[in-house]
Design a protein around this motif. Structure first.
Motif, PDB file in Angstrom:
ATOM      1  N   UNK A  20      14.371  38.202  32.470  1.00  0.00           N
ATOM      2  CA  UNK A  20      15.588  38.039  33.263  1.00  0.00           C
ATOM      3  C   UNK A  20      16.194  36.663  33.009  1.00  0.00           C
ATOM      4  N   UNK A  21      17.511  36.592  33.096  1.00  0.00           N
ATOM      5  CA  UNK A  21      18.217  35.329  32.913  1.00  0.00           C
ATOM      6  C   UNK A  21      19.556  35.387  33.640  1.00  0.00           C
ATOM      7  N   UNK A  22      20.183  34.217  33.754  1.00  0.00           N
ATOM      8  CA  UNK A  22      21.517  34.159  34.323  1.00  0.00           C
ATOM      9  C   UNK A  22      21.603  33.632  35.735  1.00  0.00           C
ATOM     10  N   UNK A  37      23.673  38.422  36.066  1.00  0.00           N
ATOM     11  CA  UNK A  37      22.288  38.401  35.613  1.00  0.00           C
ATOM     12  C   UNK A  37      22.108  39.372  34.447  1.00  0.00           C
ATOM     13  N   UNK A  38      21.201  39.008  33.556  1.00  0.00           N
ATOM     14  CA  UNK A  38      20.878  39.862  32.418  1.00  0.00           C
ATOM     15  C   UNK A  38      19.378  40.102  32.373  1.00  0.00           C
ATOM     16  N   UNK A  39      19.004  41.249  31.866  1.00  0.00           N
ATOM     17  CA  UNK A  39      17.587  41.585  31.704  1.00  0.00           C
ATOM     18  C   UNK A  39      17.407  42.254  30.354  1.00  0.00           C
ATOM     19  N   UNK A  40      16.548  41.666  29.549  1.00  0.00           N
ATOM     20  CA  UNK A  40      16.201  42.235  28.249  1.00  0.00           C
ATOM     21  C   UNK A  40      14.868  42.948  28.381  1.00  0.00           C
ATOM     22  N   UNK A  76      20.030  45.421  30.806  1.00  0.00           N
ATOM     23  CA  UNK A  76      20.598  45.816  32.087  1.00  0.00           C
ATOM     24  C   UNK A  76      21.158  44.563  32.742  1.00  0.00           C
ATOM     25  N   UNK A  77      22.284  44.718  33.405  1.00  0.00           N
ATOM     26  CA  UNK A  77      23.019  43.585  33.967  1.00  0.00           C
ATOM     27  C   UNK A  77      23.245  43.785  35.461  1.00  0.00           C
ATOM     28  N   UNK A  78      23.456  42.673  36.137  1.00  0.00           N
ATOM     29  CA  UNK A  78      23.840  42.718  37.542  1.00  0.00           C
ATOM     30  C   UNK A  78      24.957  41.703  37.751  1.00  0.00           C
ATOM     31  N   UNK A 103       5.801  42.901  36.115  1.00  0.00           N
ATOM     32  CA  UNK A 103       7.060  42.236  36.388  1.00  0.00           C
ATOM     33  C   UNK A 103       7.254  41.047  35.467  1.00  0.00           C
ATOM     34  N   UNK A 104       8.505  40.714  35.227  1.00  0.00           N
ATOM     35  CA  UNK A 104       8.828  39.512  34.485  1.00  0.00           C
ATOM     36  C   UNK A 104       8.766  38.301  35.387  1.00  0.00           C
ATOM     37  N   UNK A 105       9.277  37.189  34.880  1.00  0.00           N
ATOM     38  CA  UNK A 105       9.213  35.949  35.653  1.00  0.00           C
ATOM     39  C   UNK A 105      10.337  35.839  36.675  1.00  0.00           C
ATOM     40  N   UNK A 106      11.347  36.679  36.524  1.00  0.00           N
ATOM     41  CA  UNK A 106      12.478  36.644  37.435  1.00  0.00           C
ATOM     42  C   UNK A 106      13.420  35.493  37.133  1.00  0.00           C
ATOM     43  N   UNK A 107      14.550  35.504  37.819  1.00  0.00           N
ATOM     44  CA  UNK A 107      15.523  34.423  37.694  1.00  0.00           C
ATOM     45  C   UNK A 107      15.991  34.036  39.089  1.00  0.00           C
ATOM     46  N   UNK A 108      15.988  32.736  39.356  1.00  0.00           N
ATOM     47  CA  UNK A 108      16.299  32.235  40.701  1.00  0.00           C
ATOM     48  C   UNK A 108      17.806  32.212  40.923  1.00  0.00           C
TER      49      UNK A 108
END
Length: 113
Positions: free
Chosen positions: A6-8, A20-23, A78-80, A103-108
């Motif tokens: 996740x990023x963004x 937000x983006x998720x690869x 996938x995007x949010x 789960x991934x590390x997530x994005x704050x």
């Protein structure tokens, strides 16, 4: 092995927007429903948006009309899109496939008032 990155995320003022983006890798992406989840401090992880393999979407009541989930099967992404952000949207945001256990590390995401 499923990998989700996740990023963004970031710090934004109330009323602002983030995307937000998720690869995703290690899965046949187009065959999986995908969701965005969030976990605020001291609270359980909750599903905020989901998109099916055919592109149908559903949202938690708290984010309806403000958040938009989308997917790009060609890119395994996938995007949010989050608009009109509120301080109560502050959380770590994660993506996952339907029924995913790792789960991934997530994005704050932090929304200041």
């Amino acid at each position: 092995q499923v990998q989700l990155v996740e990023s963004g995320g970031g710090l934004v003022q109330a009323g602002g927007s983030l995307r937000l983006s998720c690869a995703a890798s290690g899965i046949i992406f187009s065959r999986n429903g995908m969701g965005w989840y969030r976990q605020a401090p001291g609270k359980q992880r909750e599903l905020v948006a989901r998109i099916t393999t055919s592109g149908s979407t559903n949202y938690a009541d708290s984010v309806k009309a403000r958040f938009t989930i989308s997917r790009d099967n060609a890119k395994n992404m996938v995007y949010l899109r989050m608009n009109s952000l509120k301080p109560e949207d502050t959380a770590v945001y994660y993506c996952n496939k339907d029924g995913g256990l790792s789960w991934g590390q997530g994005t704050q995401v932090t929304v200041s008032s």
